[in-house]
Write a protein that holds these residues in place. Structure first.
Motif, PDB file in Angstrom:
ATOM      1  N   ALA A 105     -26.243 -47.239  79.807  1.00  0.00           N
ATOM      2  CA  ALA A 105     -24.912 -47.630  80.282  1.00  0.00           C
ATOM      3  C   ALA A 105     -24.502 -46.780  81.482  1.00  0.00           C
ATOM      4  O   ALA A 105     -24.948 -45.640  81.625  1.00  0.00           O
ATOM      5  CB  ALA A 105     -23.890 -47.468  79.157  1.00  0.00           C
ATOM      6  N   PRO A 106     -23.659 -47.322  82.343  1.00  0.00           N
ATOM      7  CA  PRO A 106     -23.176 -46.534  83.482  1.00  0.00           C
ATOM      8  C   PRO A 106     -22.188 -45.477  83.019  1.00  0.00           C
ATOM      9  O   PRO A 106     -21.644 -45.571  81.908  1.00  0.00           O
ATOM     10  CB  PRO A 106     -22.489 -47.586  84.367  1.00  0.00           C
ATOM     11  N   PRO A 107     -21.933 -44.471  83.833  1.00  0.00           N
ATOM     12  CA  PRO A 107     -20.957 -43.456  83.448  1.00  0.00           C
ATOM     13  C   PRO A 107     -19.552 -44.032  83.408  1.00  0.00           C
ATOM     14  O   PRO A 107     -19.281 -45.091  83.985  1.00  0.00           O
ATOM     15  CB  PRO A 107     -21.087 -42.404  84.558  1.00  0.00           C
ATOM     16  N   GLU A 108     -18.664 -43.346  82.703  1.00  0.00           N
ATOM     17  CA  GLU A 108     -17.283 -43.822  82.599  1.00  0.00           C
ATOM     18  C   GLU A 108     -16.612 -43.870  83.973  1.00  0.00           C
ATOM     19  O   GLU A 108     -15.821 -44.756  84.260  1.00  0.00           O
ATOM     20  CB  GLU A 108     -16.480 -42.909  81.667  1.00  0.00           C
ATOM     21  N   ARG A 109     -16.932 -42.895  84.827  1.00  0.00           N
ATOM     22  CA  ARG A 109     -16.365 -42.871  86.169  1.00  0.00           C
ATOM     23  C   ARG A 109     -17.409 -43.363  87.159  1.00  0.00           C
ATOM     24  O   ARG A 109     -18.446 -42.732  87.337  1.00  0.00           O
ATOM     25  CB  ARG A 109     -15.930 -41.455  86.547  1.00  0.00           C
ATOM     26  N   PRO A 110     -17.193 -44.496  87.820  1.00  0.00           N
ATOM     27  CA  PRO A 110     -18.191 -45.000  88.768  1.00  0.00           C
ATOM     28  C   PRO A 110     -18.351 -44.060  89.956  1.00  0.00           C
ATOM     29  O   PRO A 110     -17.417 -43.340  90.334  1.00  0.00           O
ATOM     30  CB  PRO A 110     -17.608 -46.359  89.194  1.00  0.00           C
ATOM     31  N   LEU A 111     -19.548 -44.062  90.559  1.00  0.00           N
ATOM     32  CA  LEU A 111     -19.809 -43.186  91.698  1.00  0.00           C
ATOM     33  C   LEU A 111     -19.089 -43.663  92.950  1.00  0.00           C
ATOM     34  O   LEU A 111     -18.652 -42.858  93.771  1.00  0.00           O
ATOM     35  CB  LEU A 111     -21.314 -43.109  91.960  1.00  0.00           C
ATOM     36  N   ALA A 112     -18.984 -44.972  93.107  1.00  0.00           N
ATOM     37  CA  ALA A 112     -18.338 -45.521  94.295  1.00  0.00           C
ATOM     38  C   ALA A 112     -16.830 -45.598  94.082  1.00  0.00           C
ATOM     39  O   ALA A 112     -16.350 -45.820  92.967  1.00  0.00           O
ATOM     40  CB  ALA A 112     -18.889 -46.910  94.598  1.00  0.00           C
ATOM     41  N   LEU A 113     -16.081 -45.424  95.166  1.00  0.00           N
ATOM     42  CA  LEU A 113     -14.637 -45.578  95.076  1.00  0.00           C
ATOM     43  C   LEU A 113     -14.304 -47.026  94.767  1.00  0.00           C
ATOM     44  O   LEU A 113     -14.942 -47.941  95.294  1.00  0.00           O
ATOM     45  CB  LEU A 113     -13.976 -45.170  96.395  1.00  0.00           C
ATOM     46  N   PRO A 114     -13.318 -47.270  93.920  1.00  0.00           N
ATOM     47  CA  PRO A 114     -12.986 -48.656  93.572  1.00  0.00           C
ATOM     48  C   PRO A 114     -12.420 -49.416  94.758  1.00  0.00           C
ATOM     49  O   PRO A 114     -11.780 -48.838  95.643  1.00  0.00           O
ATOM     50  CB  PRO A 114     -11.937 -48.487  92.462  1.00  0.00           C
ATOM     51  N   GLY A 115     -12.648 -50.716  94.764  1.00  0.00           N
ATOM     52  CA  GLY A 115     -12.067 -51.553  95.800  1.00  0.00           C
ATOM     53  C   GLY A 115     -10.627 -51.897  95.467  1.00  0.00           C
ATOM     54  O   GLY A 115     -10.050 -51.366  94.520  1.00  0.00           O
ATOM     55  N   GLY A 116     -10.055 -52.801  96.242  1.00  0.00           N
ATOM     56  CA  GLY A 116      -8.697 -53.222  95.971  1.00  0.00           C
ATOM     57  C   GLY A 116      -7.746 -52.843  97.088  1.00  0.00           C
ATOM     58  O   GLY A 116      -8.142 -52.362  98.139  1.00  0.00           O
ATOM     59  N   VAL A 117      -6.480 -53.064  96.839  1.00  0.00           N
ATOM     60  CA  VAL A 117      -5.459 -52.803  97.842  1.00  0.00           C
ATOM     61  C   VAL A 117      -5.138 -51.312  97.881  1.00  0.00           C
ATOM     62  O   VAL A 117      -5.524 -50.557  96.996  1.00  0.00           O
ATOM     63  CB  VAL A 117      -4.176 -53.616  97.549  1.00  0.00           C
ATOM     64  N   GLY A 118      -4.413 -50.916  98.912  1.00  0.00           N
ATOM     65  CA  GLY A 118      -4.050 -49.515  99.063  1.00  0.00           C
ATOM     66  C   GLY A 118      -4.878 -48.844 100.134  1.00  0.00           C
ATOM     67  O   GLY A 118      -5.824 -49.426 100.689  1.00  0.00           O
ATOM     68  N   ILE A 119      -4.539 -47.598 100.432  1.00  0.00           N
ATOM     69  CA  ILE A 119      -5.227 -46.845 101.476  1.00  0.00           C
ATOM     70  C   ILE A 119      -6.361 -46.042 100.853  1.00  0.00           C
ATOM     71  O   ILE A 119      -6.172 -45.352  99.852  1.00  0.00           O
ATOM     72  CB  ILE A 119      -4.248 -45.910 102.194  1.00  0.00           C
ATOM     73  N   LYS A 120      -7.526 -46.137 101.454  1.00  0.00           N
ATOM     74  CA  LYS A 120      -8.698 -45.433 100.946  1.00  0.00           C
ATOM     75  C   LYS A 120      -8.898 -44.134 101.723  1.00  0.00           C
ATOM     76  O   LYS A 120      -9.044 -44.142 102.944  1.00  0.00           O
ATOM     77  CB  LYS A 120      -9.932 -46.324 101.077  1.00  0.00           C
ATOM     78  N   LEU A 121      -8.877 -43.029 101.012  1.00  0.00           N
ATOM     79  CA  LEU A 121      -9.226 -41.728 101.574  1.00  0.00           C
ATOM     80  C   LEU A 121     -10.653 -41.426 101.129  1.00  0.00           C
ATOM     81  O   LEU A 121     -10.886 -40.960 100.015  1.00  0.00           O
ATOM     82  CB  LEU A 121      -8.266 -40.647 101.070  1.00  0.00           C
ATOM     83  N   ASP A 122     -11.626 -41.765 101.975  1.00  0.00           N
ATOM     84  CA  ASP A 122     -13.015 -41.590 101.567  1.00  0.00           C
ATOM     85  C   ASP A 122     -13.433 -40.129 101.701  1.00  0.00           C
ATOM     86  O   ASP A 122     -12.626 -39.255 102.029  1.00  0.00           O
ATOM     87  CB  ASP A 122     -13.934 -42.525 102.359  1.00  0.00           C
ATOM     88  N   GLU A 123     -14.717 -39.871 101.495  1.00  0.00           N
ATOM     89  CA  GLU A 123     -15.218 -38.498 101.468  1.00  0.00           C
ATOM     90  C   GLU A 123     -15.865 -38.076 102.780  1.00  0.00           C
ATOM     91  O   GLU A 123     -16.543 -37.047 102.837  1.00  0.00           O
ATOM     92  CB  GLU A 123     -16.211 -38.341 100.316  1.00  0.00           C
TER      93      GLU A 123
END
Length: 495
Positions: free
Chosen positions: A122-140
């Protein structure tokens, strides 16, 4: 009273779905055969009767029956009607002798396919990629893909396809990547980074993360240890663990990895590799000093440890000339990872791995097992962009823009978060490391509720005692976007 097949099919068919009705009927009947509700030799209702019961056109049922007969699930017995193929094995599955379900997820509206009947990782509880969707993305620390002209990229793809077709280079080929691109990358590494590699020392990968996974595959076996810094790149940890490796966190200071702790870890554990980002440490952005690099190499040689050097954003250094990679003076000890994705745009998915030839041959074998070969068209496109000078021109343009955004981002952090957070202006890279005064867990919750998307501070920590902070990318945000993002973060911090 409804018949059992009416209960089953009615629960599985929904006119509101995107799947055509005849395909829904096909899937429902196959499912009932597989689970034992409909057993070998069972007669089905006529197409007219079933169409009336389901409220669909008779032609829809006829089409479904014909398809199932062609596949071998059903057969016809003249005037007697349509029957579940008698060649299928007889099984009641989870149903009793009357054909009614003992425990039927379909009658509860839960598809059987959503509950796999086998083991899987199973995948981890917290995905490695930032979730999509609305809002402003502050990437790494991602680049701004909008800066590279789309029409130029389209022309490069078209030219690459035409050139490769004329030269018959669109067939299966070397899993190390196209020779043309490997030669150009080797030339770039020699002329710009002091790495004495040839095309035979290069393997093209689908980004640096793919290169990291391939490197780990040839370096470690289950149970082997890999040293990482206590603040590090979470996908590296996930890759190590996925391959059965043991993560060994080691402290860091202002000059890089803690040498005493690294040596002690090598004495205690079966260490096969150490993962480092010495040019711009991820996530803190600090550069490992030359004397610390030499100490790391001494320990690696003493214990026979491979160094995986991830130089993910070498081109973006703003204060002075970048330090030469460790692979430049220890090529037999270091596997060097680089990426064209940061330089051009993330969607291009071109990375590379440079190492001694036997290691590259071993990695090429792993490519053969998982992919067969890379993406020839994208690799040819990248080669065209390098050869035409477009990569160099874009790098100069992007460097100027990112330098301006770096300064403006620092001003925003200073004005909006003064007294609530600390940071040091990074000499290079595309992100800031920011430490907060308050409860970072609560700050993150409020920021997420306000529409910000970013990586949690926990994603950077390989052990709980590590310093807490957020890595905030500035390069992918224009001035307006950056202003909105930091203002929202400030509100969450001060609440």
């Amino acid at each position: 009273m409804l018949r059992p097949w009416q209960i089953s099919l009615g629960a599985q068919i929904d006119a509101g779905r995107n799947t055509p009705m005849y395909m829904q009927i096909i899937h429902a009947l196959i499912r009932d055969i597989e689970t034992g509700r409909l057993t070998s030799g069972t007669f089905l209702p006529s197409s007219r009767e079933l169409a009336s019961a389901l409220g669909v056109n008779r032609k829809t049922v006829v089409l479904a029956y014909e398809d199932l007969i062609a596949q071998g699930w059903l057969s016809t017995e003249g005037t007697r009607g349509t029957v579940v193929s008698r060649s299928l094995p007889k099984s009641l599955g989870p149903f009793d002798a009357t054909g009614l379900a003992r425990s039927d997820p379909a009658t509860r509206g839960v598809p059987l396919d959503d509950e796999p009947q086998y083991r899987f990782s199973a995948p981890p509880e917290r995905p490695l990629a930032l979730p999509g969707g609305v809002g402003i993305k502050l990437d790494e620390g991602a680049p701004d893909g909008r800066l590279f002209p789309a029409d130029q990229l389209a022309r490069a793809y078209r030219s690459a396809v035409q050139r490769a077709s004329r030269a018959n280079r669109l067939q299966y080929r070397d899993p190390r990547g196209t020779e043309r691109l490997r030669e150009q990358i080797a030339d770039m590494l020699r002329s710009q980074r002091g790495l004495n590699f040839t095309a035979d020392n290069i393997c093209i990968t689908r980004g640096s993360q793919n290169g990291l996974f391939l490197a780990l595959q040839v370096l470690i076996h289950p149970g082997d240890a890999v040293i990482v810094e206590e603040l590090t790149y979470e996908p590296a940890l996930a890759a190590i663990r996925a391959l059965g490796g043991k993560v060994i966190p080691v402290g860091i200071d202002a000059d890089g990895i803690d040498i005493a702790e690294m040596e002690a870890a090598c004495r205690r554990h079966s260490v096969r590799a150490v993962f480092l980002t010495p040019h711009h440490q991820f996530p803190t952005t600090i550069a490992m000093r030359p004397e610390r690099r030499l100490q790391v190499l001494d320990i690696a040689r003493q214990f026979g440890v491979a160094i995986i050097e991830d130089d993910y954003d070498h081109e973006f250094h703003f204060q002075s000339q970048p330090l030469l990679p460790m692979a430049g003076y220890a090529p037999s000890q270091v596997l060097y990872l680089g990426s064209m994705s940061k330089l051009l745009l993330p969607a291009l998915r071109i990375g590379y791995l440079a190492a001694p030839r036997p290691v590259i041959e071993a990695i090429a074998h792993r490519v053969s097992l998982t992919d067969g070969m890379g993406n020839t068209i994208t690799e040819e496109t990248c080669a065209d962009l390098i050869e035409s000078g477009e990569v160099r021109r874009h790098a100069r343009k992007a460097w100027r823009i990112y330098a301006e955004r770096r300064s403006a981002f620092a001003e925003l952090l200073e004005s909006e978060l003064a007294g609530h957070a600390q940071f040091t202006m990074p000499d290079g890279g595309l992100a800031f490391w920011v430490r907060f005064e308050g409860d970072l867990e609560a700050i993150e919750e409020r920021a997420l509720a306000a529409g910000l998307r970013f990586a949690s501070h926990r994603s950077f920590m390989s052990r709980s005692s590590a310093e807490k902070g957020l890595r905030l990318g500035f390069a992918s945000l224009d001035p307006t976007e950056a202003g909105l993002a930091i203002a929202a973060l400030a509100r969450a911090t001060k609440a």
